[in-house]
Motif scaffolding. Sequence first.
Motif, short mmCIF file in Angstrom:
data_model
loop_
_atom_site.label_atom_id
_atom_site.label_comp_id
_atom_site.label_asym_id
_atom_site.label_seq_id
_atom_site.Cartn_x
_atom_site.Cartn_y
_atom_site.Cartn_z
N GLN A 157 5.82 3.00 -1.92
CA GLN A 157 4.71 2.93 -2.86
C GLN A 157 4.53 4.29 -3.54
OE1 GLN A 157 0.98 1.69 -1.14
NE2 GLN A 157 0.05 1.39 -3.14
N TYR B 228 -2.73 4.74 13.31
CA TYR B 228 -2.66 6.12 12.80
C TYR B 228 -3.60 6.90 13.69
CZ TYR B 228 -0.44 4.88 8.33
OH TYR B 228 0.42 4.46 7.36
N ASN C 171 -6.13 -3.98 -1.40
CA ASN C 171 -5.96 -2.58 -1.03
C ASN C 171 -6.46 -2.30 0.37
OD1 ASN C 171 -4.75 -0.51 -2.36
ND2 ASN C 171 -6.30 -0.44 -3.99
N GLY C 172 -5.68 -1.56 1.14
CA GLY C 172 -6.18 -1.08 2.42
C GLY C 172 -6.08 -2.06 3.57
N1 LIG Z 1 -1.98 8.48 7.10
C1 LIG Z 1 -3.05 7.74 7.42
N2 LIG Z 1 -3.89 8.14 8.39
C2 LIG Z 1 -4.97 7.40 8.74
N3 LIG Z 1 -5.28 6.22 8.18
C3 LIG Z 1 -4.48 5.76 7.21
C4 LIG Z 1 -3.32 6.50 6.77
N4 LIG Z 1 -2.73 5.78 5.79
C5 LIG Z 1 -3.47 4.68 5.62
N5 LIG Z 1 -4.52 4.65 6.46
C6 LIG Z 1 -5.52 3.59 6.57
O1 LIG Z 1 -4.84 2.44 7.00
C7 LIG Z 1 -5.36 1.29 6.34
C8 LIG Z 1 -4.24 0.52 5.70
O2 LIG Z 1 -3.67 1.30 4.68
P1 LIG Z 1 -2.38 0.83 3.91
O3 LIG Z 1 -1.38 0.37 4.89
O4 LIG Z 1 -1.99 1.93 2.99
O5 LIG Z 1 -2.92 -0.39 3.07
P2 LIG Z 1 -2.33 -1.12 1.80
O6 LIG Z 1 -0.93 -0.67 1.60
O7 LIG Z 1 -2.42 -2.58 2.12
O8 LIG Z 1 -3.21 -0.76 0.65
C9 LIG Z 1 -6.39 1.80 5.35
O9 LIG Z 1 -7.67 1.59 5.91
C10 LIG Z 1 -6.11 3.25 5.23
O10 LIG Z 1 -7.29 3.97 5.00
#
Ligand SMILES: Nc1ncnc2c1ncn2[C@@H]1O[C@H](COP(=O)(O)OP(=O)(O)O)[C@@H](O)[C@H]1O
Lengths: 229, 284
Positions: free
Chosen positions: A83, A11, A36-37
């Motif tokens: 989600q 990202y 999470n995350g």
């Molecule tokens: N749009 C975004 N921009 C920047 N960072 C993001 C964004 N969406 C998620 N993240 C970061 O990417 C990482 C993985 O997030 P995510 O894929 O949503 O994890 P999960 O679904 O396993 O909870 C996290 O550290 C989150 O903060």
Amino acid sequence: MLSIQDIHTYYGDSYILQGVSLELQPGQVVALLGRNGVGKTTLARSIMGLTPASRGRILFGDQDITRASAHRIARLGIGYVPQGRQVFRSLNIREHLQVTARGNGQWTPDKILDLFPNLRSRIKSLAGKLSGGEQQMLAAARALVGNPALLLMDEPTEGLAPMMIRELGKTIASLKEGGASILLIEQQLNFALRYADIVFIMNKGRIVHRCTPAELLADPDTKARYLGV
Amino acid sequence: MMFWVLQSLNGISYGMLLFLLASGLSLIYGLMKILNLTHGSFYLLGGYVGLAVLHLTKSFILAVLLGSLAIALLGVVMERFLLRRLHLQEMPQTLLTFGLLFIFSDLAMLIWGGNPQTVPKPELFRHSLDIGGMVYPSYRLFIIGFGLFVAAVLWWVQEGTRIGAMVRAGVDNEEIARALGINVSLLFTLVFAFGAFLAALGGVMGGPIVGVYPGADFEVLLLGFVVVIIGGLGSLRGALVGGLIVGLLDNFGKVLFPEFALFTIFAPMALILAVRPTGLFGKE
Ligand SMILES: Nc1ncnc2c1ncn2[C@@H]1O[C@H](COP(=O)(O)OP(=O)(O)O)[C@@H](O)[C@H]1O
Ligand SMILES: [Mg+2]
């Protein structure tokens, strides 16, 4: 049918997926677990072409979809249940099924409504007015009505009452019985293990473990380390 | 009494032209999040092209159709080749449409000169009607009916058709709409072209009432913005109600307080904004 080969996704400057590989065979239910995350949703978004991987390859059947546009990937046959449901709040239930209906497979809007009788009784309700459980059913219904070869569900049980979770479980069980292929992203360990054939565990942007549900149940170390249970 | 009736009809008919402009402006913003400043050009160029067709063919219907279609095509080209490159970059997109507004304004001046042009009314609506002892031009009444007809068609497309539902899905959640197989890029092109079509329609149909003249692009754009600000960006109902309000305010302002004409529009706008920052029918 789905082959994810060493993908890396960012990202902007944040390096999220750091070399993820995952295989899913036709008719399999694969559970993807992790705290999470750790990047589960990012993986789903990379598959769907919403946040394309910048390195690595994703094959769906014999098609390379790594950098295909999202609507093409959906039309190739991946049904996405995002989600947080993300229903279209100004569309009613019938309209949801209308705009995503595709292909002449087994799922017609009418068959879908047989599967989700709750939705049939509220067919004219705006999605924004539905309960969380109903919205989740709708998110699944609108993906199914596209007659996908693979269903990609991202934490469908999140925020649902126990009764709705059982309801959803029944639906997944019947889909599995019908031979559906499902990639099920979950945090509810027991729910996922009930339906999965194979389990992948993710941590900090990598797949760290791959096993069967039975193996995972018998492995308290792994559960404690990566799932916090 | 008759004064009020006739001036109201004037205001309403002008309001319908503003509605044609503002509905497209609003639709485009709703789906694409672009504040399309080139919309004023679409109106003006529609008027000029329609007039050219009218001179060539002597047919008002052809002038309306070809004038609007030509501008719709311009909209397609603009969306496909320019705006698309700046997807989701609001500032650059707005600046691009701002630049094009000036370019088209100069081009129009170059091609059609600086003199205001009058557009003859269609044969069918050249006569006047007798309303309670006063004569009133039938063409203005036709514009009112036509505006309501367009509003009804737009309403039906938006609420009653599959493509309308797809557009609403795209407005609600563009990413998820794409990920469920809806070709949102194609919808962008269609909606942008359709908005351009409606603006040009206003330009041609408004010709017999207000004429076609340099500067009309900026003028209607300004009023169009007031309409969507009052009515609420993204709302069809807002474009209609806002169009009527601004049409009436503009007309009565010019008739009753000619030296304060702009004030009579902007003061009510400020008032509505103070009470309802998202406009009468805007969301959130
Ligand atoms: N749009 C975004 N921009 C920047 N960072 C993001 C964004 N969406 C998620 N993240 C970061 O990417 C990482 C993985 O997030 P995510 O894929 O949503 O994890 P999960 O679904 O396993 O909870 C996290 O550290 C989150 O903060
Ligand atoms: Mg997630």
